[in-house]
Scaffold this motif. Sequence first.
Motif, PDB file in Angstrom:
ATOM      1  N   GLN A 126       0.906  -1.233  -0.007  1.00 55.68           N
ATOM      2  CA  GLN A 126       0.050  -0.263  -0.051  1.00 55.68           C
ATOM      3  C   GLN A 126       0.961   1.263  -0.068  1.00 55.68           C
ATOM      4  O   GLN A 126       1.762   1.407   0.629  1.00 55.68           O
ATOM      5  N   GLY A 127       0.513   2.093  -0.880  1.00 51.70           N
ATOM      6  CA  GLY A 127       1.369   3.695  -1.138  1.00 51.70           C
ATOM      7  C   GLY A 127       2.807   3.284  -1.590  1.00 51.70           C
ATOM      8  O   GLY A 127       3.662   4.037  -1.278  1.00 51.70           O
ATOM      9  N   ALA A 128       3.093   2.073  -2.121  1.00 51.60           N
ATOM     10  CA  ALA A 128       4.615   1.931  -2.577  1.00 51.60           C
ATOM     11  C   ALA A 128       5.020   2.857  -3.760  1.00 51.60           C
ATOM     12  O   ALA A 128       3.930   3.063  -4.308  1.00 51.60           O
ATOM     13  N   THR A 129       6.205   2.861  -3.791  1.00 53.81           N
ATOM     14  CA  THR A 129       6.827   3.867  -4.964  1.00 53.81           C
ATOM     15  C   THR A 129       7.598   2.930  -5.631  1.00 53.81           C
ATOM     16  O   THR A 129       8.719   2.254  -5.508  1.00 53.81           O
ATOM     17  N   LEU A 130       6.882   2.614  -6.927  1.00 50.10           N
ATOM     18  CA  LEU A 130       7.450   1.560  -7.916  1.00 50.10           C
ATOM     19  C   LEU A 130       7.303   2.236  -9.291  1.00 50.10           C
ATOM     20  O   LEU A 130       7.198   1.545 -10.109  1.00 50.10           O
ATOM     21  N   ASN A 131       7.130   3.552  -9.320  1.00 52.03           N
ATOM     22  CA  ASN A 131       7.253   4.272 -10.550  1.00 52.03           C
ATOM     23  C   ASN A 131       8.386   3.690 -11.645  1.00 52.03           C
ATOM     24  O   ASN A 131       9.563   3.906 -11.032  1.00 52.03           O
ATOM     25  N   GLY A 132       8.281   3.502 -13.052  1.00 50.33           N
ATOM     26  CA  GLY A 132       9.285   2.881 -13.781  1.00 50.33           C
ATOM     27  C   GLY A 132       9.707   1.470 -13.594  1.00 50.33           C
ATOM     28  O   GLY A 132      10.707   1.216 -14.143  1.00 50.33           O
ATOM     29  N   ALA A 133       9.354   0.894 -12.467  1.00 47.83           N
ATOM     30  CA  ALA A 133       9.843  -0.510 -12.119  1.00 47.83           C
ATOM     31  C   ALA A 133       9.609  -1.536 -13.210  1.00 47.83           C
ATOM     32  O   ALA A 133       8.537  -1.312 -14.022  1.00 47.83           O
ATOM     33  N   ALA A 135      -0.648   3.177  -4.488  1.00 51.79           N
ATOM     34  CA  ALA A 135       0.813   2.969  -5.132  1.00 51.79           C
ATOM     35  C   ALA A 135       1.185   3.594  -6.210  1.00 51.79           C
ATOM     36  O   ALA A 135       0.314   3.896  -7.264  1.00 51.79           O
ATOM     37  N   ASP A 136       2.495   4.133  -6.380  1.00 51.34           N
ATOM     38  CA  ASP A 136       2.789   4.975  -7.592  1.00 51.34           C
ATOM     39  C   ASP A 136       3.586   3.807  -8.522  1.00 51.34           C
ATOM     40  O   ASP A 136       4.719   3.400  -8.482  1.00 51.34           O
ATOM     41  N   LEU A 137       2.846   3.540  -9.561  1.00 57.84           N
ATOM     42  CA  LEU A 137       3.259   2.643 -10.467  1.00 57.84           C
ATOM     43  C   LEU A 137       3.266   3.298 -11.963  1.00 57.84           C
ATOM     44  O   LEU A 137       3.528   2.776 -13.072  1.00 57.84           O
ATOM     45  N   ALA A 138       3.536   4.528 -11.786  1.00 57.11           N
ATOM     46  CA  ALA A 138       3.282   5.600 -13.175  1.00 57.11           C
ATOM     47  C   ALA A 138       4.533   4.867 -14.008  1.00 57.11           C
ATOM     48  O   ALA A 138       5.802   4.771 -13.644  1.00 57.11           O
ATOM     49  N   GLY A 139       4.325   4.591 -15.388  1.00 59.45           N
ATOM     50  CA  GLY A 139       5.568   4.070 -16.293  1.00 59.45           C
ATOM     51  C   GLY A 139       5.944   2.973 -15.866  1.00 59.45           C
ATOM     52  O   GLY A 139       7.107   2.375 -16.538  1.00 59.45           O
ATOM     53  N   ALA A 140       5.313   2.193 -15.065  1.00 65.09           N
ATOM     54  CA  ALA A 140       5.833   0.674 -14.782  1.00 65.09           C
ATOM     55  C   ALA A 140       5.560  -0.236 -15.899  1.00 65.09           C
ATOM     56  O   ALA A 140       4.661  -0.084 -16.565  1.00 65.09           O
ATOM     57  N   ASN A 141       6.414  -1.446 -15.805  1.00 66.02           N
ATOM     58  CA  ASN A 141       6.224  -2.116 -16.778  1.00 66.02           C
ATOM     59  C   ASN A 141       5.812  -3.497 -16.267  1.00 66.02           C
ATOM     60  O   ASN A 141       6.337  -4.117 -15.328  1.00 66.02           O
ATOM     61  N   LEU A 142       4.242  -3.790 -16.415  1.00 62.42           N
ATOM     62  CA  LEU A 142       3.606  -4.860 -15.733  1.00 62.42           C
ATOM     63  C   LEU A 142       2.944  -5.995 -16.879  1.00 62.42           C
ATOM     64  O   LEU A 142       2.287  -6.391 -16.959  1.00 62.42           O
ATOM     65  N   LYS A 143       3.838  -6.076 -18.084  1.00 63.84           N
ATOM     66  CA  LYS A 143       3.321  -7.050 -19.045  1.00 63.84           C
ATOM     67  C   LYS A 143       3.421  -8.094 -18.666  1.00 63.84           C
ATOM     68  O   LYS A 143       4.372  -8.595 -17.810  1.00 63.84           O
ATOM     69  N   LYS A 144       2.190  -8.990 -18.860  1.00 58.59           N
ATOM     70  CA  LYS A 144       2.025 -10.186 -18.447  1.00 58.59           C
ATOM     71  C   LYS A 144       1.912 -10.421 -17.096  1.00 58.59           C
ATOM     72  O   LYS A 144       2.117 -11.668 -16.450  1.00 58.59           O
ATOM     73  N   ALA A 145       1.716  -9.499 -16.266  1.00 57.84           N
ATOM     74  CA  ALA A 145       1.794  -9.563 -14.657  1.00 57.84           C
ATOM     75  C   ALA A 145       0.641 -10.107 -14.421  1.00 57.84           C
ATOM     76  O   ALA A 145      -0.321  -9.830 -15.164  1.00 57.84           O
ATOM     77  N   ASN A 146       0.564 -11.124 -13.296  1.00 54.94           N
ATOM     78  CA  ASN A 146      -0.847 -11.696 -12.763  1.00 54.94           C
ATOM     79  C   ASN A 146      -1.338 -10.720 -11.661  1.00 54.94           C
ATOM     80  O   ASN A 146      -0.845 -10.635 -10.831  1.00 54.94           O
ATOM     81  N   LEU A 147      -2.405  -9.949 -11.726  1.00 57.29           N
ATOM     82  CA  LEU A 147      -2.737  -8.983 -10.804  1.00 57.29           C
ATOM     83  C   LEU A 147      -3.961  -9.369 -10.586  1.00 57.29           C
ATOM     84  O   LEU A 147      -4.950  -8.351 -10.044  1.00 57.29           O
TER      85      LEU A 147
END
Length: 201
Positions: free
Chosen positions: A77-84, A99-111
């Motif tokens: 919760q609230g994690a900083t993962l932008n660009g990860a 959470a900050d996931l701006a610009g993150a690569n989550l291709k094929k991730a299971n969410l």
Amino acid sequence: MAFSKLKGNTMLKSVIQGVILVAMMWWLAMPTTPVMAQLTMQPLTREAISNLSVLTKTNSCPGCELKRVNLKRANLQGATLNGADLEGALLTEGDLSNADLAGANLKKANLRFVDLKAADLSTAVLNNANLSEAVLNNANLKGANLRAANLNKADLRGADLAQAELSAAYLRETDLEHANLTGARFCNTVMPSGNINDQDC
């Protein structure tokens, strides 16, 4: 006598198998913490393992390489993962709200079943990701790439999907109430009603 010995060995084997099965079920039911990412089916890079340690301690790892990590049921919760780089990561049932996931690569991730309410996913890469039954209400998905993503039964109420790529996405039974779809791209997209939207093909 040989028959009795054989029967005894068979019974012992069955008991051992039963114990192993129970242990596996108990283990799978345990809450997963980021440290357990080493248990992914595919081995992680040293960099990913090191970055995971940083994430565990600080709840922050912007731009980090975290491919294929196992973060099932993790509290981020609230994690900083932008660009990860979280390509192929297992994040099911986790808490990534705010959470900050701006610009993150989550291709094929299971969410699947992930709580992403009010998360920043602007310009994130989510193509071929599984977001079925995820909570994304009030999330920022502006400019996100959701090509061929599975959003079946996801909660996108109030989400900002302006300029998002939704070609070939599966939105069956998805809640889009008050979602901003201005400039979103649709081509071979399965809409909540089950109809195909080809307006941008």
